[in-house]
Design a protein around this motif. Structure first.
Motif, short mmCIF file in Angstrom:
data_model
loop_
_atom_site.label_atom_id
_atom_site.label_comp_id
_atom_site.label_asym_id
_atom_site.label_seq_id
_atom_site.Cartn_x
_atom_site.Cartn_y
_atom_site.Cartn_z
N ALA A 1 0.83 -1.21 0.00
CA ALA A 1 0.00 0.00 0.00
C ALA A 1 0.87 1.26 0.00
O ALA A 1 0.55 2.23 -0.69
CB ALA A 1 -0.94 0.00 1.20
N LEU A 2 1.96 1.25 0.75
CA LEU A 2 2.87 2.40 0.75
C LEU A 2 3.41 2.68 -0.65
O LEU A 2 3.57 3.83 -1.04
CB LEU A 2 4.04 2.18 1.70
N ASN A 3 3.66 1.63 -1.39
CA ASN A 3 4.16 1.79 -2.76
C ASN A 3 3.14 2.50 -3.64
O ASN A 3 3.50 3.09 -4.66
CB ASN A 3 4.53 0.45 -3.37
N ARG A 4 1.87 2.46 -3.26
CA ARG A 4 0.80 3.08 -4.05
C ARG A 4 0.19 4.30 -3.36
O ARG A 4 -0.83 4.82 -3.79
CB ARG A 4 -0.30 2.06 -4.29
N ARG A 5 0.80 4.77 -2.30
CA ARG A 5 0.18 5.83 -1.49
C ARG A 5 -0.21 7.06 -2.28
O ARG A 5 -1.22 7.70 -1.98
CB ARG A 5 1.06 6.21 -0.31
N TYR A 6 0.54 7.42 -3.33
CA TYR A 6 0.19 8.63 -4.08
C TYR A 6 -0.95 8.40 -5.06
O TYR A 6 -1.43 9.36 -5.68
CB TYR A 6 1.43 9.21 -4.75
N ASP A 7 -1.43 7.17 -5.18
CA ASP A 7 -2.68 6.94 -5.90
C ASP A 7 -3.84 7.50 -5.09
O ASP A 7 -4.85 7.93 -5.65
CB ASP A 7 -2.93 5.44 -6.12
N TRP A 8 -3.72 7.44 -3.76
CA TRP A 8 -4.81 7.79 -2.85
C TRP A 8 -4.59 9.09 -2.08
O TRP A 8 -5.54 9.80 -1.80
CB TRP A 8 -5.02 6.67 -1.84
N PHE A 9 -3.35 9.35 -1.70
CA PHE A 9 -3.04 10.47 -0.82
C PHE A 9 -2.39 11.63 -1.56
O PHE A 9 -1.63 11.43 -2.49
CB PHE A 9 -2.09 10.02 0.31
N GLU A 10 -2.67 12.84 -1.08
CA GLU A 10 -2.01 14.02 -1.60
C GLU A 10 -0.55 14.03 -1.17
O GLU A 10 -0.22 13.58 -0.08
CB GLU A 10 -2.69 15.29 -1.06
N ARG A 11 0.29 14.53 -2.02
CA ARG A 11 1.69 14.76 -1.65
C ARG A 11 1.72 16.02 -0.80
O ARG A 11 1.05 17.00 -1.12
CB ARG A 11 2.56 14.95 -2.88
N THR A 12 2.49 15.99 0.25
CA THR A 12 2.55 17.14 1.15
C THR A 12 3.95 17.26 1.73
O THR A 12 4.69 16.27 1.77
CB THR A 12 1.50 16.99 2.28
N GLU A 13 4.30 18.44 2.17
CA GLU A 13 5.60 18.63 2.81
C GLU A 13 5.55 18.28 4.30
O GLU A 13 6.58 18.30 4.98
CB GLU A 13 6.08 20.08 2.63
N HIS A 14 4.38 17.95 4.80
CA HIS A 14 4.21 17.61 6.21
C HIS A 14 4.56 16.15 6.47
O HIS A 14 4.31 15.30 5.61
CB HIS A 14 2.77 17.87 6.65
N PRO A 15 5.06 15.84 7.65
CA PRO A 15 5.30 14.42 7.98
C PRO A 15 3.98 13.68 8.04
O PRO A 15 2.94 14.26 8.35
CB PRO A 15 5.99 14.48 9.35
N ASN A 16 4.01 12.39 7.73
CA ASN A 16 2.76 11.61 7.76
C ASN A 16 2.71 10.60 8.90
O ASN A 16 1.74 9.87 9.01
CB ASN A 16 2.50 10.94 6.41
N TYR A 17 3.76 10.58 9.73
CA TYR A 17 3.70 9.73 10.91
C TYR A 17 4.68 10.24 11.96
O TYR A 17 5.60 11.00 11.66
CB TYR A 17 4.01 8.27 10.57
N VAL A 18 4.45 9.81 13.19
CA VAL A 18 5.34 10.15 14.30
C VAL A 18 5.28 9.01 15.32
O VAL A 18 4.25 8.36 15.50
CB VAL A 18 4.95 11.50 14.94
N CYS A 19 6.41 8.78 15.97
CA CYS A 19 6.52 7.78 17.04
C CYS A 19 6.89 8.48 18.34
O CYS A 19 7.55 9.53 18.32
CB CYS A 19 7.63 6.77 16.73
N TRP A 20 6.51 7.88 19.47
CA TRP A 20 6.96 8.35 20.78
C TRP A 20 6.73 7.21 21.77
O TRP A 20 5.99 6.28 21.50
CB TRP A 20 6.27 9.64 21.20
N TRP A 21 7.41 7.30 22.89
CA TRP A 21 7.29 6.27 23.93
C TRP A 21 6.27 6.68 24.97
O TRP A 21 6.19 7.86 25.33
CB TRP A 21 8.65 6.05 24.59
N VAL A 22 5.49 5.70 25.44
CA VAL A 22 4.54 5.93 26.53
C VAL A 22 4.81 4.88 27.61
O VAL A 22 5.29 3.78 27.33
CB VAL A 22 3.07 5.85 26.07
N SER A 23 4.50 5.23 28.83
CA SER A 23 4.66 4.29 29.94
C SER A 23 3.68 3.14 29.81
O SER A 23 2.59 3.29 29.23
CB SER A 23 4.43 5.00 31.28
N ASP A 24 4.05 2.02 30.35
CA ASP A 24 3.17 0.85 30.36
C ASP A 24 1.83 1.24 30.98
O ASP A 24 1.78 1.92 32.00
CB ASP A 24 3.84 -0.27 31.16
N GLY A 25 0.75 0.85 30.34
CA GLY A 25 -0.58 1.16 30.84
C GLY A 25 -1.16 2.46 30.33
O GLY A 25 -2.34 2.73 30.53
N VAL A 26 -0.36 3.29 29.67
CA VAL A 26 -0.83 4.57 29.14
C VAL A 26 -1.40 4.35 27.74
O VAL A 26 -0.77 3.71 26.90
CB VAL A 26 0.31 5.62 29.10
#
Length: 185
Positions: free
Chosen positions: A110-135
């Motif tokens: 699906a990532l290989n075809r993302r521009y079939d469905w999604f607009e190209r943008t200069e903004h990031p499309n994902y982010v990661c961060w850590w959360v404590s167990d149970g959060v």
């Protein structure tokens, strides 16, 4: 033990309710990807609405995941007929598991075809961060982290797979990602 939160956001070329074959294909592909990812090693949970199918992301009850929110740059509709976005919020045991789920199998296709469905943008499309167990991270957490990543780049509290951090805030590399990457440390 901390868990990895992963928020994704994309603006679609046409509303998700569009009956056109390409949009229908995206919806069908998404459902298959969710089923597959939920079985992936390291997957813990994802935001799922209690009342799925009864409105847009904005109208649904997301329980502990909080009220649905979008980044400031989303300027399309919020109704069933006009909403043109796709967003996910999930929890993982570690970076490697999330990375493998995102960059292999159906999701990779699906990532290989993302521009079939999604607009190209200069903004990031994902982010990661850590959360404590149970959060349980909220949609607003994801939006805040994504906007921080856009404005300031990767940091221990908002990062990408390419510029990632350990739960303690130390920069780390994942094997196969980034320059001179050799392993998760």
């Amino acid at each position: 033990m901390p868990h990895l939160a992963l928020y994704t956001f994309g603006v679609l070329k046409s509303p998700i309710a569009d009956p056109a074959p390409l949009t229908r294909e995206l919806r069908d592909t998404g459902e298959a990807i969710y089923r597959k990812i939920s079985q992936h090693p390291g997957y813990l949970a994802r935001a799922e609405a209690a009342d799925r199918g009864r409105g847009t992301h904005f109208d649904l009850d997301w329980g502990a995941w909080g009220e649905f929110a979008v980044p400031t740059w989303y300027g399309k509709g919020r109704t069933v007929e006009s909403a043109a976005l796709d967003a996910t919020l999930s929890l993982w045991t570690d970076l490697r598991s999330a990375l493998d789920a995102v960059y292999t199998g159906l999701h990779r296709e699906a990532l290989n075809r993302r521009y079939d469905w999604f607009e190209r943008t200069e903004h990031p499309n994902y982010v990661c961060w850590w959360v404590s167990d149970g959060v349980i991270p909220t949609w607003q957490d994801g939006v805040s982290k994504l906007e921080h990543l856009r404005d300031h780049g990767s940091a221990p509290h908002a990062f990408t797979f390419h510029h990632s951090f350990t739960p303690e805030g130390t920069p780390t590399r994942i094997k196969g990602i980034g320059p001179k990457s050799d392993q998760v440390r």
